[in-house]
Design a protein around this motif. Structure first.
Motif, PDB file in Angstrom:
ATOM      1  N   ARG A 177       0.831  -1.202   0.000  1.00 20.78           N
ATOM      2  CA  ARG A 177       0.000   0.000   0.000  1.00 20.78           C
ATOM      3  C   ARG A 177       0.870   1.258   0.000  1.00 20.78           C
ATOM      4  O   ARG A 177       0.581   2.238  -0.702  1.00 20.78           O
ATOM      5  N   ALA A 178       1.928   1.243   0.812  1.00 18.33           N
ATOM      6  CA  ALA A 178       2.812   2.407   0.875  1.00 18.33           C
ATOM      7  C   ALA A 178       3.508   2.641  -0.455  1.00 18.33           C
ATOM      8  O   ALA A 178       3.703   3.797  -0.882  1.00 18.33           O
ATOM      9  N   LEU A 179       3.888   1.558  -1.132  1.00 11.20           N
ATOM     10  CA  LEU A 179       4.513   1.704  -2.443  1.00 11.20           C
ATOM     11  C   LEU A 179       3.542   2.290  -3.459  1.00 11.20           C
ATOM     12  O   LEU A 179       3.941   3.058  -4.344  1.00 11.20           O
ATOM     13  N   ALA A 180       2.249   1.919  -3.342  1.00 10.53           N
ATOM     14  CA  ALA A 180       1.254   2.512  -4.235  1.00 10.53           C
ATOM     15  C   ALA A 180       1.146   4.012  -3.989  1.00 10.53           C
ATOM     16  O   ALA A 180       1.053   4.813  -4.935  1.00 10.53           O
ATOM     17  N   ASP A 181       1.168   4.422  -2.707  1.00 12.79           N
ATOM     18  CA  ASP A 181       1.130   5.854  -2.395  1.00 12.79           C
ATOM     19  C   ASP A 181       2.389   6.544  -2.902  1.00 12.79           C
ATOM     20  O   ASP A 181       2.336   7.653  -3.433  1.00 12.79           O
ATOM     21  N   GLU A 182       3.537   5.886  -2.741  1.00 17.12           N
ATOM     22  CA  GLU A 182       4.795   6.474  -3.189  1.00 17.12           C
ATOM     23  C   GLU A 182       4.823   6.589  -4.708  1.00 17.12           C
ATOM     24  O   GLU A 182       5.393   7.544  -5.259  1.00 17.12           O
ATOM     25  N   THR A 183       4.205   5.636  -5.379  1.00 17.45           N
ATOM     26  CA  THR A 183       4.171   5.685  -6.847  1.00 17.45           C
ATOM     27  C   THR A 183       3.473   6.951  -7.337  1.00 17.45           C
ATOM     28  O   THR A 183       3.955   7.646  -8.237  1.00 17.45           O
ATOM     29  N   GLY A 184       2.318   7.261  -6.716  1.00 14.48           N
ATOM     30  CA  GLY A 184       1.605   8.473  -7.103  1.00 14.48           C
ATOM     31  C   GLY A 184       2.412   9.721  -6.822  1.00 14.48           C
ATOM     32  O   GLY A 184       2.478  10.649  -7.660  1.00 14.48           O
ATOM     33  N   ALA A 185       3.043   9.769  -5.648  1.00 15.52           N
ATOM     34  CA  ALA A 185       3.845  10.940  -5.290  1.00 15.52           C
ATOM     35  C   ALA A 185       5.050  11.086  -6.218  1.00 15.52           C
ATOM     36  O   ALA A 185       5.376  12.198  -6.670  1.00 15.52           O
ATOM     37  N   LEU A 186       5.694   9.956  -6.513  1.00 18.41           N
ATOM     38  CA  LEU A 186       6.877  10.004  -7.360  1.00 18.41           C
ATOM     39  C   LEU A 186       6.520  10.390  -8.796  1.00 18.41           C
ATOM     40  O   LEU A 186       7.282  11.099  -9.474  1.00 18.41           O
ATOM     41  N   GLU A 234       0.075 -16.055  -9.451  1.00 15.46           N
ATOM     42  CA  GLU A 234      -1.336 -16.266  -9.105  1.00 15.46           C
ATOM     43  C   GLU A 234      -1.899 -15.155  -8.225  1.00 15.46           C
ATOM     44  O   GLU A 234      -3.120 -15.032  -8.091  1.00 15.46           O
ATOM     45  N   LEU A 235      -1.029 -14.367  -7.612  1.00 15.72           N
ATOM     46  CA  LEU A 235      -1.488 -13.342  -6.675  1.00 15.72           C
ATOM     47  C   LEU A 235      -1.998 -12.124  -7.435  1.00 15.72           C
ATOM     48  O   LEU A 235      -1.292 -11.537  -8.257  1.00 15.72           O
ATOM     49  N   LYS A 236      -3.226 -11.755  -7.151  1.00 12.54           N
ATOM     50  CA  LYS A 236      -3.830 -10.587  -7.778  1.00 12.54           C
ATOM     51  C   LYS A 236      -4.293  -9.624  -6.682  1.00 12.54           C
ATOM     52  O   LYS A 236      -5.083  -9.996  -5.819  1.00 12.54           O
ATOM     53  N   LEU A 237      -3.782  -8.396  -6.735  1.00  9.45           N
ATOM     54  CA  LEU A 237      -4.192  -7.374  -5.780  1.00  9.45           C
ATOM     55  C   LEU A 237      -4.844  -6.225  -6.525  1.00  9.45           C
ATOM     56  O   LEU A 237      -4.411  -5.832  -7.614  1.00  9.45           O
ATOM     57  N   GLN A 238      -5.890  -5.707  -5.924  1.00 11.73           N
ATOM     58  CA  GLN A 238      -6.589  -4.569  -6.498  1.00 11.73           C
ATOM     59  C   GLN A 238      -6.097  -3.283  -5.840  1.00 11.73           C
ATOM     60  O   GLN A 238      -5.576  -3.296  -4.722  1.00 11.73           O
ATOM     61  N   ALA A 239      -6.275  -2.180  -6.533  1.00 10.34           N
ATOM     62  CA  ALA A 239      -5.903  -0.888  -5.956  1.00 10.34           C
ATOM     63  C   ALA A 239      -6.682  -0.670  -4.675  1.00 10.34           C
ATOM     64  O   ALA A 239      -7.847  -1.054  -4.549  1.00 10.34           O
ATOM     65  N   ALA A 240      -6.021  -0.074  -3.697  1.00 11.46           N
ATOM     66  CA  ALA A 240      -6.648   0.122  -2.391  1.00 11.46           C
ATOM     67  C   ALA A 240      -7.868   1.019  -2.514  1.00 11.46           C
ATOM     68  O   ALA A 240      -7.911   1.946  -3.334  1.00 11.46           O
ATOM     69  N   ALA A 241      -8.850   0.726  -1.661  1.00 11.98           N
ATOM     70  CA  ALA A 241     -10.072   1.527  -1.692  1.00 11.98           C
ATOM     71  C   ALA A 241      -9.789   2.979  -1.296  1.00 11.98           C
ATOM     72  O   ALA A 241     -10.300   3.915  -1.897  1.00 11.98           O
ATOM     73  N   SER A 242      -8.966   3.165  -0.264  1.00 12.48           N
ATOM     74  CA  SER A 242      -8.585   4.514   0.146  1.00 12.48           C
ATOM     75  C   SER A 242      -7.325   4.923  -0.611  1.00 12.48           C
ATOM     76  O   SER A 242      -6.492   4.091  -0.939  1.00 12.48           O
ATOM     77  N   SER A 243      -7.192   6.211  -0.881  1.00 13.39           N
ATOM     78  CA  SER A 243      -6.078   6.664  -1.706  1.00 13.39           C
ATOM     79  C   SER A 243      -4.749   6.541  -0.998  1.00 13.39           C
ATOM     80  O   SER A 243      -3.724   6.276  -1.627  1.00 13.39           O
ATOM     81  N   GLN A 244      -4.706   6.734   0.310  1.00 10.60           N
ATOM     82  CA  GLN A 244      -3.445   6.717   1.023  1.00 10.60           C
ATOM     83  C   GLN A 244      -3.602   6.041   2.374  1.00 10.60           C
ATOM     84  O   GLN A 244      -4.700   5.987   2.943  1.00 10.60           O
ATOM     85  N   LEU A 245      -2.459   5.534   2.864  1.00 10.09           N
ATOM     86  CA  LEU A 245      -2.436   5.035   4.233  1.00 10.09           C
ATOM     87  C   LEU A 245      -2.568   6.210   5.188  1.00 10.09           C
ATOM     88  O   LEU A 245      -1.944   7.254   5.009  1.00 10.09           O
TER      89      LEU A 245
END
Length: 472
Positions: free
Chosen positions: A186-195, A261-272
């Motif tokens: 989740r933190a990496l997803a937030d960092e991706t947007g910021a970066l 096989e692992l599938k993750l969806q984008a988090a419901a909330s935008s940031q931690l």
């Protein structure tokens, strides 16, 4: 009738001897603990439950935890160890009961006329030739005079408890590791947007700097600096897939599946956001909270019972054996009274000389108790340290996150002023991109710090025992 009296006497002796159990009785050792943790812990906070991750209300995290609990090889191995310990316990329980066997035989028989055991009648050897049929039932029972069998059962029960607690400890560690890896993702997803916003800002700054350079309003050094900043941002963006892949690979292994096989969806909330506070409790509560500490005590219990088993080897053992059945050369007359046979009586075994084997076994058992006691004390100290470390880590990360949040608020306010002045024509757009530098960098750092803050929360959950509690 004499044999029946013998049996009754032995049974009475066994009943009296049942009160004699050699070896020390297990007593839980004192576990001195400080009155408080070194890092001041929050008294007010959420109390961990067995399925503690549900308190965060994240459906995707709940799904990952369910997959891990169902498919983890670590938990499967722990379950197999429980089954093995339960089987050993069942075998020791059976040792307290008599053993009864039934057998039958049929075949031809001829005795030798020249054997030394052949009976002689009127100077002639008497041999037998014909068929033989037999049906017998035998009984064997060791009288537990000194509590050896009782101590074996006690040790097996303690080992079964230790295996169960080992599985509980594995469950705590697994669920905490799954949560830590998920929050890192989740933190990496937030960092991706910021970066990505940093990269876009640097690209725009390069276009502005190139325009100024072409117009002769900027130097080559200024243009090279902006190009270098864009290249650095591009490198960080390019490195993100690698970091995300490592986290996803870890999550896949923890949940018992292949990475593909692992599938993750984008988090419901935008940031931690900030994790909720957890109640750490008192150091003295750790024995009730952590299954690994209870497991260590169970292993100490098993080692203590082994001392009684070793001491019983110095004393005589009595076994009651008997058999009853029929033997005849005529199958039709096998169950008749003349074909009946029986044998009943005790057997005594008394160790006189064993070359020091029993003494060495006793010394080994006592040393194992000392080892288990030292291991428990070491594990207790380690548990206290882990909680203190987790509290210090979480409190430190929280303080830094709060400071970075203030930095972001102030720099964002400065950026708003720069944009307002640009709209009024007071400054150039390059000044706006310069004002964006601090809030964008702070936003990325804040995403990383919040990931570390949530990872510290998972570390604290593991240190506190993950909601496990001793059953009263």
């Amino acid at each position: 009738m004499i044999q029946l009296k013998t049996v009754l006497t032995l049974v009475a002796t066994a009943a009296l001897a049942a009160c004699t159990t050699l070896g020390p009785n297990y007593q839980p050792p004192a576990a001195p603990a400080p009155t408080a943790y070194r890092a001041a812990s929050s008294v007010v906070g959420a109390e961990l439950q067995r399925d503690w991750w549900l308190m965060f209300g994240d459906a995707q995290l709940n799904t990952l935890q369910a997959q891990a609990l169902q498919a983890s090889p670590t938990l499967a191995a722990a379950a197999a160890r429980i089954a093995r310990a339960r089987a050993v316990f069942g075998a020791t329980t059976a040792d307290q009961l008599p053993r009864v066997d039934v057998g039958a035989n049929a075949g031809g028989l001829r005795t030798s006329a020249r054997a030394t055991t052949t009976p002689v009648l009127n100077g002639r050897a008497v041999s037998f030739e014909g068929e033989s049929f037999g049906l017998t039932a035998s009984l064997g029972w060791e009288l537990d005079l000194w509590g050896r069998v009782k101590r074996q059962q006690e040790a097996a029960q303690a080992q079964l408890d230790a295996s169960t607690l080992d599985a509980a400890a594995a469950r705590v560690a697994l669920t905490a590791d799954v949560a830590a890896a998920y929050w890192q993702w989740r933190a990496l997803a937030d960092e991706t947007g910021a970066l990505q916003r940093v990269r876009d800002s640097r690209a725009l700054a390069l276009r502005v700097a190139q325009t100024r350079f072409d117009a002769g309003a900027s130097t080559t050094q200024d243009l090279a600096r902006v190009r270098a900043e864009l290249a650095a941002a591009d490198a960080d963006v390019a490195d993100l897939p690698r970091r995300q892949a490592l986290v996803l690979n870890q999550l896949a292994a923890l949940t018992g599946q292949a990475a593909a096989e692992l599938k993750l969806q984008a988090a419901a909330s935008s940031q931690l956001t900030t994790p909720p506070p957890l109640r750490a409790g008192l150091p003295s509560e750790l024995l009730q909270r952590r299954p690994d500490l209870a497991q260590s005590l169970a292993q100490l219990h098993a080692a203590t019972a082994q001392v009684g088993i070793a001491e019983a080897a110095f004393y005589p053992s009595i076994k009651l054996t008997g058999s009853f059945g029929y033997s005849s050369e005529d199958l039709g007359a096998l169950l008749s009274a003349p074909a009946r046979l029986y044998n009943v009586g005790p057997s005594l075994s008394l160790p006189l000389f064993d070359g020091g084997r029993n003494q060495a076994s006793l010394a080994s058992a006592k040393a194992a108790v000392d080892e288990s006691l030292a291991a428990f004390r070491g594990r207790m100290l380690q548990a206290l340290r882990e909680v203190d470390d987790a509290l210090a880590e979480l409190q430190g990360r929280t303080a830094v996150v709060e400071a970075q949040a203030r930095t972001l608020a102030s720099s964002s306010q400065a950026l708003a002023v720069a944009r307002s002045r640009y709209a009024q024509g007071a400054v150039s757009y390059l000044d706006v991109t310069e004002a964006e530098r601090t809030p964008l960098a702070t936003e990325r750092a804040l995403a990383q710090l919040r990931g570390a803050q949530w990872a510290a929360t998972a570390q604290l959950v593991k240190a506190l025992g993950g909601g496990w509690a001793v059953k009263g």
